[in-house]
Scaffold this motif. Structure first.
Motif: not given
Lengths: 112, 925
Positions: B118-121, B123-131, B373-384
């Protein structure tokens, strides 16, 4: 300059009062019993010892190891005795309580 | 019982006090027996035991702490200072975790993976869209575009009345700046490929041609030297100046401060270096190393009203709100269009629009990919988290007596919940720390594996997706800012906190809802009925989430397959491409033709080379030149409600054979079709079909665009060839015509070579031949055709790979989770199973009994998952190719896969249970 004394927690006061009642042969089981009978509080023996040890570390009481007895399966007792500092601290605590309660005893007794 | 109680008290008391504590206990027990009877004594002992247990942790803490801390209260009371309690609990929890290393390791590893991804994804979204963008007053910066009707820019998919953002010509820029009043600084820029030579190896660099207020409009000032002057940009004939970037300065000039004043050769002309720009600045195109002023590079453009190339960037005045600036630009757009009349072919008037730079940061498809990607990786965390909840809850069950005692003595529910929460926090904090390491590793690996970022932004994923002008450059700038910064740490902490709450929620709720009496009963009491239902719900959720991820991954994988299968119209095996640009300064059309002819001769003669040819554009590389087709007799553009745009390609006769394009009718271009001879061209199938629907195109005549093919006598169609995909693999080919290089000179061509040689041998051989003719000519885009195809597929492939990884992880976690839950459920019922088997039940029956529940849960999860997936995969629609979001084959396959794995994961522990020796099981009870 008045002689030093230490502020006591409420359970510490009960324990010291028990020591006063029991005299120098007090030990964990007897202190616990006194507190149960006279203060109505149910506590474990180890809790009593913890407090007594703390009081000893602060210099208010001192301990000595007693003789083993068969009823205890050959185990020794540890007796506690009040020291002057402890006595003074207990006296101040008592005075404080009595001072605060002066004049309102009746009301205190009628609290439900 | 007495002995047990005494043992417990012994174990719970610190060693050095054991003697008198146990001694006193024994003594007291005896005294009570004498005084009040056996029963009373036993009762007292029991109570004493619970008291000791409840106070044990704090007792030990107090003993360990020493006299500095106030005496601990022997009975737990309310209002004990929540913060102090929390830290106490935390320390206790950490010790508890330390004593169960396997559990802790699994839990922390699972969390580290989930949180790290989640953090990796992020970081990418933050740099490209938010920072914030790295420019001064970035919120006041705007990009100003000309709006042209879509039919001119994307003819294959154009919609009527729709405009796309496009670029300016120099005279229009002047008109605009003269009349505008809402911006306090304006500049223009445009990306160029430039040849750098004279001071070392000839090199192709990416650069920008700019105006004098660039980059000062961005708040960037040169590190050394000065920016361009007005004359250098607007007056042809002024001595040529250039600014170089920090990277180029260190790499090519060794960071020498005396570089200012040196002469370099750009496109074979001498330029003086007048400034060095600071580190990290790569222009608004994101990858520029060299900057030149307009009048120096392309003085011809100073007077071309309809030659559009430049993007305007401007900063609005302090007191002008964005809306006002946007409206002002709209008005100006009409004025500019009126002031520069076009050779109209019935097109509606052009307009203008200004967007804030922040609004231009990402294209819709990048945004969509980020969300997916954010959604997918969030799902993985929920499953964990579900897995972890089960783990923690299982451990909690073994401690429920302790909890019940605490409740009995008077500990508040809040206190208990806080205890569990501290366990969740401890695990999550460790998981987050591990997660940061995982994220760091993931980002590092991605940076190493990525091909040039350019590849990511070149071709449209979904044809017809509106492109935001300038977005690709801004996305590149964003991508250069990717890293673990303050914002990502905050995000990670937030995720960790959320995880802690989720993970501790269930066990805490279970534990605090239990009546103490129930908990004090026998170990395997059924006070857990509600408990098992909660687990079933969790498992259903887990399976549903896993199915959604698998469906998404399956769709992306099939997309990639489809893409791979799509023919592009050429045979890529053994095909090699190189780009050659002949600088206008040293090559006029005659010399250029000679050069190309010589080059082809030499390269064709190389051993191992089967054929070589030149062509204007390579396939699947984002398209080529588009222009208008005109037809005799009246030079009318092609009508019929269709758009007259066609692609125009300059080629040599060997092109068709070298690339493997098929000649369908008529003849190929030959060496006879030279300057002075009748002009000929080839058309592709699509052009033949569209331009002459019911007729044979051979022999027909037409003009195309400007230049020699667009004037004088019309060219004759002499052959029809098969379609080639020049834009993207997914884009259906449009009409294309091919003209002979000998009849229509182009300075920029690509060399295509078909050979049996390895690229490692071929590339240097080609370079040698080029150098033999001209030692100063740089080559660029040296790639095999397979590389180009791979680049064109890159975005889909990466998307498929990422989603597949997440889905695989989810599958693994779900399988582990089911295995664990089933193992526990079975252990719970070992006695029952033992009895049944002793009474004659077959292993089969028992298995059926045990698995029935698992099967129901799995089925429910699959159904819910499939339903949700059908809705959610619609989001992917724009990223897919050749596959519907609801593709039945994919859904059925992944559902079967997940179902089988779930049942196998449940079957294994169940099977083991049936092997259990019935008598032994009963005895252990």
């Amino acid at each position: 300059m008045s002689a030093p004394s230490v502020t006591l927690g409420d359970f510490e006061q009960l324990v010291l009062l028990a020591l006063v009642r029991l005299g120098p042969d007090a030990y964990g089981a007897t202190v616990r019993r006194e507190i149960e009978e006279h203060a109505g509080r149910e506590v474990s023996i180890s809790a009593v010892y913890t407090t007594l040890e703390r009081l000893e570390q602060k210099g208010l009481v001192r301990s000595r190891i007693g003789d083993p007895t068969p009823e205890r399966g050959g185990r020794r007792r540890r007796h506690f005795e009040l020291l002057p500092l402890g006595a003074r601290s207990l006296r101040d605590a008592y005075r404080a309580l009595v001072g605060m309660a002066a004049g309102i005893e009746r009301r205190l007794k009628t609290f439900s | 019982m007495t002995r047990l109680a005494l043992l417990v008290i012994r174990m719970a008391t610190p060693r050095r006090e054991r003697e008198w504590v146990v001694g006193d206990t024994v003594e007291e027990l005896a005294r009570l027996r004498d005084a009040s009877g056996e029963r009373a004594a036993r009762r007292w002992l029991q109570r004493e035991m619970w008291r000791v247990l409840a106070q044990a942790p704090r007792h030990r803490l107090a003993v360990w702490r020493g006299p500095a801390v106030a005496a601990p209260e022997p009975t737990t009371r309310k209002g004990d200072g929540p913060v102090r309690d929390f830290f106490q609990d935390l320390r206790y929890t950490l010790r508890l975790l330390g004593r169960a290393p396997a559990f802790t390791a699994i839990a922390v590893a699972t969390l580290a993976l989930g949180i790290g991804a989640n953090t990796a994804i992020f970081a990418v979204v933050n740099a490209v869209m938010l920072k914030p963008l790295p420019f001064a007053d970035a919120e006041r910066l705007m990009l100003v575009h000309i709006l042209v009707p879509e039919r001119l820019t994307a003819p294959e998919t154009a919609r009527a009345g729709v405009y796309s953002e496009s670029v300016w010509s120099y005279p229009k820029y002047r008109t605009f700046t003269a009349s505008q009043q809402v911006f306090d600084e304006i500049a223009f820029f445009s990306g160029r490929d430039l040849d750098l030579s004279g001071d070392g190896e000839p090199q192709r660099v990416r650069g920008e041609v700019v105006s004098e207020r660039y980059p000062s409009v961005l708040g960037v000032a040169p590190l050394l030297g000065r920016p361009f002057t007005w004359d250098e940009v607007h007056e042809a004939g002024t001595p040529r100046a250039a600014m170089i970037g920090h990277g180029l300065w260190t790499r090519r000039f060794g960071g020498d401060p005396a570089v200012v004043g040196r002469t370099i050769r750009v496109n074979a002309r001498p330029y003086t270096v007048i400034g060095v720009l600071p580190r990290g600045f790569r222009g608004l195109i994101g990858n520029a190393d060299l900057w030149v002023p307009l009048a120096a590079l392309e003085p011809g453009q100073l007077t071309q009203q309809q030659s559009h190339s430049y993007t305007i960037v401007a900063r609005r005045k302090h007191d002008v709100p964005e809306q006002i600036a946007a409206s002002a630009v709209e008005v100006l757009g009409g004025q500019v269009d009126a002031a520069h009349p076009r050779r109209d072919i019935g097109m509606p008037e052009w307009k203008a629009r200004a967007n804030s730079m922040y609004a231009s940061r990402v294209d819709a498809d990048v945004r969509r990919a980020a969300l997916v990607l954010l959604g997918a990786v969030g799902f993985v965390l929920l499953i964990a988290c579900v897995n972890l909840t089960n783990l923690v809850a299982a451990k909690a069950m073994t401690r429920r007596r302790e909890v019940a005692v605490r409740v009995a003595i008077g500990a508040s529910r809040g206190r208990i919940i806080r205890q569990f929460f501290s366990e969740g926090v401890a695990l999550s904090a460790l998981g987050a720390a591990g997660g940061l390491l995982v994220a760091f590793a993931l980002l590092g690996a991605a940076a190493a594996v990525l091909p040039e970022p350019d590849v990511f932004f070149r071709s449209a994923v979904a044809p017809g997706t509106p492109r935001i002008s300038g977005a690709s450059g801004l996305t590149r700038i964003g991508a250069s800012m990717i890293g673990l910064d303050a914002m990502t740490f905050v995000f990670t902490a937030g995720v960790a906190l959320l995880t802690a709450m989720l993970v501790s929620l269930l066990p805490a709720a279970q534990a605090s809802l239990l009546r103490p009496v129930d908990a004090l009963k026998k170990e395997k009491a059924e006070g857990g009925a509600r408990w098992i239902d909660a687990r079933a719900v969790l498992m259903t959720i887990q399976i549903a989430l896993a199915l959604i991820l698998l469906a998404g991954a399956g769709l992306m994988i099939r997309s990639a397959e489809r893409l791979r299968e799509t023919g592009i119209g050429v045979d890529p095996t053994g095909l090699f491409t190189v780009r050659i640009d002949l600088p206008g300064a040293s090559y006029d059309s005659n010399r250029g033709q000679q050069f190309f002819a010589q080059l082809l001769e030499r390269v064709s003669a190389l051993p191992g080379v089967r054929s070589a040819a030149l062509g204007l554009c390579p396939p699947v590389s984002g398209g080529c030149n588009t222009t208008i087709a005109w037809f005799p007799p009246a030079k009318e553009p092609f009508r019929d409600g269709r758009d007259p745009s066609i692609g125009i390609h300059t080629i040599t006769p060997g092109f068709v054979g070298t690339l493997g394009v098929k000649l369908l009718r008529g003849r190929n271009i030959t060496d006879q079709d030279r300057a002075g001879q009748p002009k000929v061209l080839l058309v592709n199938e699509t052009a033949a079909r569209r331009l002459w629907p019911n007729d044979d195109p051979i022999g027909k005549r037409m003009w195309a665009g400007q230049g020699s093919v667009g004037s004088g006598d019309p060219s004759e169609v002499v052959g029809v060839v098969s379609d080639v995909r020049y834009r993207a693999i997914e884009t259906v080919p449009g009409p294309d015509v091919y003209v002979a290089l000998a009849q229509s000179y182009q300075a920029r061509m690509r060399l295509f070579v078909r050979s049996s040689l390895e690229p490692g041998t071929l590339a240097p051989a080609i370079t040698r031949e080029v150098r033999a003719i001209d030692a100063n000519l740089p080559l660029s885009e040296v790639k095999t055709m397979d590389d180009r195809v791979a680049d064109a597929m890159w975005r889909t492939r990466i998307g498929a790979w990422l989603l597949a990884s997440f889905a695989a992880l989810a599958l693994l976690l779900t399988a582990i989770g089911i295995f664990g839950v089933m193992a526990q459920a079975v252990a719970h019922r070992t006695a029952e199973i033992g009895i049944r088997m002793a009474l004659g039940a077959q292993a089969r029956d028992v298995l059926g009994l045990v698995l029935r529940r698992a099967a129901i849960v799995t089925a429910a999860g699959l159904v819910i998952g499939a339903g949700s997936a059908l809705l959610i995969t619609r989001l992917l629609a724009a990223l897919l190719y050749g596959v519907e979001p609801g593709d039945p084959l994919t859904f059925v396959s992944v559902a079967v896969l997940l179902g089988v794995i779930a049942l196998v994961a449940g079957y294994i522990p169940a099977r083991r249970a049936t092997r259990v020796d019935a008598i032994a099981a009963l005895r252990a009870e």
